[in-house]
Enzyme design. Sequence first.
Site, PDB file in Angstrom:
ATOM      1  N   PHE A 125       1.782  -2.923   4.707  1.00 24.64           N
ATOM      2  CA  PHE A 125       2.237  -4.195   5.259  1.00 24.64           C
ATOM      3  C   PHE A 125       3.736  -4.310   5.020  1.00 24.64           C
ATOM      4  O   PHE A 125       4.263  -3.822   4.009  1.00 24.64           O
ATOM      5  CB  PHE A 125       1.529  -5.361   4.561  1.00 24.64           C
ATOM      6  N   LYS A 180      -9.899   7.696   1.734  1.00 21.76           N
ATOM      7  CA  LYS A 180     -10.405   6.320   1.618  1.00 21.76           C
ATOM      8  C   LYS A 180     -11.878   6.177   1.971  1.00 21.76           C
ATOM      9  O   LYS A 180     -12.505   5.182   1.596  1.00 21.76           O
ATOM     10  CB  LYS A 180      -9.526   5.386   2.441  1.00 21.76           C
ATOM     11  N   CYS A 232       0.803  -1.227   0.000  1.00 27.65           N
ATOM     12  CA  CYS A 232       0.000   0.000   0.000  1.00 27.65           C
ATOM     13  C   CYS A 232       0.835   1.277   0.000  1.00 27.65           C
ATOM     14  O   CYS A 232       0.289   2.374  -0.109  1.00 27.65           O
ATOM     15  CB  CYS A 232      -0.960  -0.026   1.182  1.00 27.65           C
ATOM     16  N   HIS A 260      -3.015   8.336   5.484  1.00 27.28           N
ATOM     17  CA  HIS A 260      -3.194   7.019   4.863  1.00 27.28           C
ATOM     18  C   HIS A 260      -4.530   6.433   5.310  1.00 27.28           C
ATOM     19  O   HIS A 260      -5.259   5.863   4.499  1.00 27.28           O
ATOM     20  CB  HIS A 260      -2.039   6.100   5.271  1.00 27.28           C
TER      21      HIS A 260
END
Lengths: 375, 92
Positions: A362, A298, A131, A269
């Site tokens: 991740f 998002k 990501c 984020h």
Amino acid sequence: MPEWQGQIPVGPDNVTAAPVELPPEMSKSITRHYRRSMGNAALFATLAAQAAVEQSGLSAAELSGGRTGCVISSTIGSSSEVYESTKAVIEKRFNELSACQFFRIVSHSSAFNVANFFGINGVQLSPCSACASSLQSIGLAYEQILAGRQEVFLAGGSDEVTPIVVSSFRHLYALADSRELMPQEQSRPFDARRCGLVCGEGAGILVLEEYEHAQRRNAPILAEIAGYATNCTGSQISQSDSSSIESCMRLALDDAQVSTDEVDYISAHATSTVAGDREEAAAIRAIFADRVPVSSCKGHLGHTLGASGALESAAVLEMIRHGVILPTGNLEQVAEDCAGLNLPLAPVQRQIKTALKNCIAFGGVNASLVFKMPA
Amino acid sequence: MTREKLIAKVNQIFVEQFELDPAELTPEKRIFEDFALDSLDIVDLITGLQRQFGVSLRENKDVLAIRTLQDIYDLCEKLVAENPDLRAKISD
């Protein structure tokens, strides 16, 4: 970009995802010769790159003159094609697949497909980091230009929603699964009722250009990239960690020689997971307290994974251009563990001279980029 | 199998796989120069012919000599002539 196509069945259960439904004529606008080696991620990247090149006014000669590079990345080259290939191997019919199958799968598929499409023959890179992929791509392009290795870059990322990706998040209890919320309400970063992320897909491509080079050709300069940093936790592969996020933001601000007081907006984020938003909120609070407006795209787009850094950077550029800060989609009541930040619930009219963009991935990867309004 | 049927089976690959206009598919056409196919496309052409005719072509040296659409028709005709099972299967 179409948003929220609703719940789609992917994997063993119905899980939330926001796929792009690309009109066939749009795909066919890329001729078969180029399209044959593209999975959806590379196709999204090429379509986005076409729009970016058109907006930039770069000529074919500039793109293929050896001084233009291409740095585009994804979580997986094309996860839908990985799925198809694996299925074909298991079913012992691999010989039925296209000769281009491997070219659709490899990690740098979007980068070389875009480079090939435009005849770009400079540096080609693909720093895949899930990501954080596309923000690292932009950062790497910025560093390459600073070092004088290239004058122009197409930089960004692309990604796909597939059962491989969505099921993995679901397995880790990171996928939104509220039965009380409508599909379009599930992604709600920083909100008290957030319960996980919603996968999106797409591509974001920016044109980065050495400043004098852009001035010489009267390019439309949307913003300056003033600083960049990336680091990692070195201790966690799945959990965000506020101290490393805080370090990353401080390193990017130092690189930009920007003080915390100069930052007008932070594009977080924040994916709408409970732990991830909490850790990023803590990091932002430690540096900025409640002085700077913060929002996450998002809630509007879902989590577009490897594309998110570049797609959301494009949104930041639009906010700079229009002098408005968009609030976080679906944010209604700020969660207690995200309190103490300036989280607008409605659009804020504000001149954005300096903006900070975060990505967290991740593998314990963080990346932060500082944009400045053009002089 | 009539020659017309065989040609239709070959042409179907060029229309579906290579997105060519059926009107362009005349026997004298050179597949590299006129259709702009390349080595990757030839792998897909072999896969398509194998699928259409149900025979393995990966080790067939005659494939290397293909230059025109006519060469492909001739190759397929030879395959059918040499293979009674195939002839019976696709004459239906």
